[in-house]
Write an enzyme that holds these catalytic residues in place. Structure first.
Site, PDB file in Angstrom:
ATOM      1  N   LYS A   1     -42.634  30.327 -78.702  1.00  0.00           N
ATOM      2  CA  LYS A   1     -42.611  30.516 -77.255  1.00  0.00           C
ATOM      3  C   LYS A   1     -43.956  30.090 -76.686  1.00  0.00           C
ATOM      4  O   LYS A   1     -45.004  30.367 -77.298  1.00  0.00           O
ATOM      5  CB  LYS A   1     -42.341  31.997 -76.987  1.00  0.00           C
TER       6      LYS A   1
ATOM      7  N   SER B   1     -36.567  40.716 -74.366  1.00  0.00           N
ATOM      8  CA  SER B   1     -36.687  39.263 -74.313  1.00  0.00           C
ATOM      9  C   SER B   1     -36.474  38.542 -75.631  1.00  0.00           C
ATOM     10  O   SER B   1     -36.411  37.315 -75.658  1.00  0.00           O
ATOM     11  CB  SER B   1     -38.044  38.868 -73.730  1.00  0.00           C
TER      12      SER B   1
ATOM     13  N   SER C   1     -36.757  36.679 -71.947  1.00  0.00           N
ATOM     14  CA  SER C   1     -37.523  35.519 -71.536  1.00  0.00           C
ATOM     15  C   SER C   1     -37.760  34.495 -72.643  1.00  0.00           C
ATOM     16  O   SER C   1     -38.275  33.405 -72.399  1.00  0.00           O
ATOM     17  CB  SER C   1     -38.890  35.972 -70.994  1.00  0.00           C
TER      18      SER C   1
END
Length: 464
Positions: free
Chosen positions: A77, A177, A153
């Protein structure tokens, strides 16, 4: 090769059946071919990846021992520090930030194990969202239906694994997330106990709620990644001080141990779509879980998590909001501004209630080893859909996908998110929740379900 496991890749590289360069080139080729459709990657580190692969191959040629993930491509990420690459955290304003001089601790640990970093992944801006519809980089697209969200996310992290671009990724989980995109994209994800894995070099969101963890297509890969990532880091992350507790070398033993399994009801069923409850029931039956468990404080815990998220997030971004508010994603900016206006007393009350709720759940874990709950209220909604119905009431998609994950991360419990085996249908995930520091129990349940065929990574519709 596109869906070869990290374990198989490493075994083939060690045995000389494949080279690390070959596996890395294949991953880079898949990314180049499919990322335009999926939008999982925001940066590809091809030069670094090929150099690292050549180093692995040189070690093998010289007879040196190779790490447990030798040659396995991975990505992270884009809030994890990667040396020489700006740490975006999904934002516009950090594109101008100086690049870090070293990798985040967890990137270092995967690299030391022989894994090959190939890039950085799409996410909700500053990790404040459940959809990965990024205003600056565009939406990450679900590989099972590219018109639908990936969840967030850590949406890019889930998509990259689900589509077979790489076998392993890293994400973060503040309110759900990791668990939400894992469930919506049909892969496994781990949110470990708060403080288990180091957050050094990870751009923060809510210090008291932030977790980091891996995604993979099998329980075995997830467990090996977890083992490689473990270890104290008191200087880099003061809350990460526990010694490692490996699980990958004892999975067979774990899968055979008896488990007391409860199914969360009450709040954890309210508004859930029928297919979500059906998937949960399949998992419960497979684990002989016929006891419903009610956590009376779950709804209040979720509200408190909302308050802490808004308050700490607003506090973190106060100066940038004052100077560059218009450079934020409007959906994120408005929530951070609202959080910045909250009084300190709200956050203090939310922290006090955390102790009460944690003690309540600890009493439940005296009777159960693991608890089951949905990972999201519904399968993946279409990209751009603003509202959905929960119990016949229109509610915000962005705010409510995490209804069942927020009470769990609020008290830092470890969770394996597992995709229920539903061939040809949109994926649905379940949370396998364990007591603090007992990730092994969640892995035990997940492996048992995988071996029974009840949970499995979904084959995507994209052609990897």
């Amino acid at each position: 090769m596109s869906f070869a496991s990290a374990l198989q890749i490493a075994e083939d590289v060690r045995a000389g059946r494949a080279t690390a360069r070959e596996t890395t080139e294949a991953a880079l080729s898949r990314i180049a071919r499919l990322n335009g459709e999926l939008n999982a990657f925001t940066a590809v580190t091809a030069e670094r990846a090929l150099a690292a692969a050549d180093a692995v191959d040189a070690d093998r040629a010289a007879g040196r021992s190779l790490g447990p993930l030798a040659g396995a491509p991975f990505a992270v990420k884009n809030l994890f520090d990667i040396a020489g690459l700006p740490t975006l955290a999904g934002s516009k304003i950090r594109r101008e930030a100086a690049s870090p001089s070293r990798d985040a601790t967890l990137v270092q640990r995967l690299t030391a194990a022989g894994a090959i970093l190939v890039g950085a992944l799409n996410m909700d801006e500053f990790a404040y969202g459940f959809v990965t519809e990024n205003a600056h980089d565009g939406p990450a697209r679900n590989p099972h239906d590219s018109t639908r969200i990936a969840g967030g996310s850590s949406g890019g992290s889930a998509v990259a694994v689900a589509a077979g671009l790489v076998p392993l990724t890293l994400g973060s989980d503040t309110n759900g997330s990791i668990r939400i995109p894992a469930g919506l994209c049909g892969v496994f994800g781990l949110k470990p106990t708060y403080g288990r894995l180091s957050r050094q070099g990870v751009f923060p969101f809510v210090e008291s709620l932030d977790h980091v963890g891996p995604f993979a297509r099998t329980v075995e890969e997830l467990a090996l990644a977890y083992d490689v990532l473990q270890g104290p880091d008191p200087e880099g992350d003061p809350i990460c001080v526990r010694d490692a507790q490996p699980v990958s070398d004892r999975l067979d033993v774990l899968a055979k141990q008896p488990l007391r399994v409860g199914v969360l009801g009450g709040w954890f069923r309210q508004g859930a779509f029928p297919e979500v409850l059906e998937a949960l029931e399949r998992v419960a039956q497979a684990l002989s879980a016929d006891r419903e468990v009610i956590l009376d404080g779950a709804q209040a815990a979720r509200a408190a998590a909302f308050c802490l998220t808004a308050f700490e997030g607003g506090e973190l971004h106060h100066d940038d909001l004052a100077a560059r508010a218009m450079d934020y994603d409007p959906a994120v900016r408005d929530r951070l501004l609202a959080g910045a206006l909250l009084p300190e007393g709200v956050a203090q009350a939310a922290r006090r209630y955390r102790t009460i709720f944690r003690d309540q759940v600890a009493q439940v874990f005296q009777r159960y080893d693991v608890l089951l709950a949905p990972a999201s209220v519904c399968p993946a909604p279409p990209i751009g859909q603003a509202t959905m119905e929960m119990d016949g009431v229109p509610v915000s998609v962005r705010k409510n996908l995490g209804a069942f994950t927020q009470p769990i991360s609020y008290i830092g419990l470890p969770v394996v998110a597992a995709p229920v085996n539903r061939p040809g249908q949109l994926p649905i995930g379940v949370q396998i929740i364990a007591p603090p520091w007992r990730e092994d129990l969640a892995f035990a349940a997940a492996l048992r379900l995988q071996r029974a065929g009840v949970v499995a990574a979904h084959a995507p519709k994209v052609a990897a």
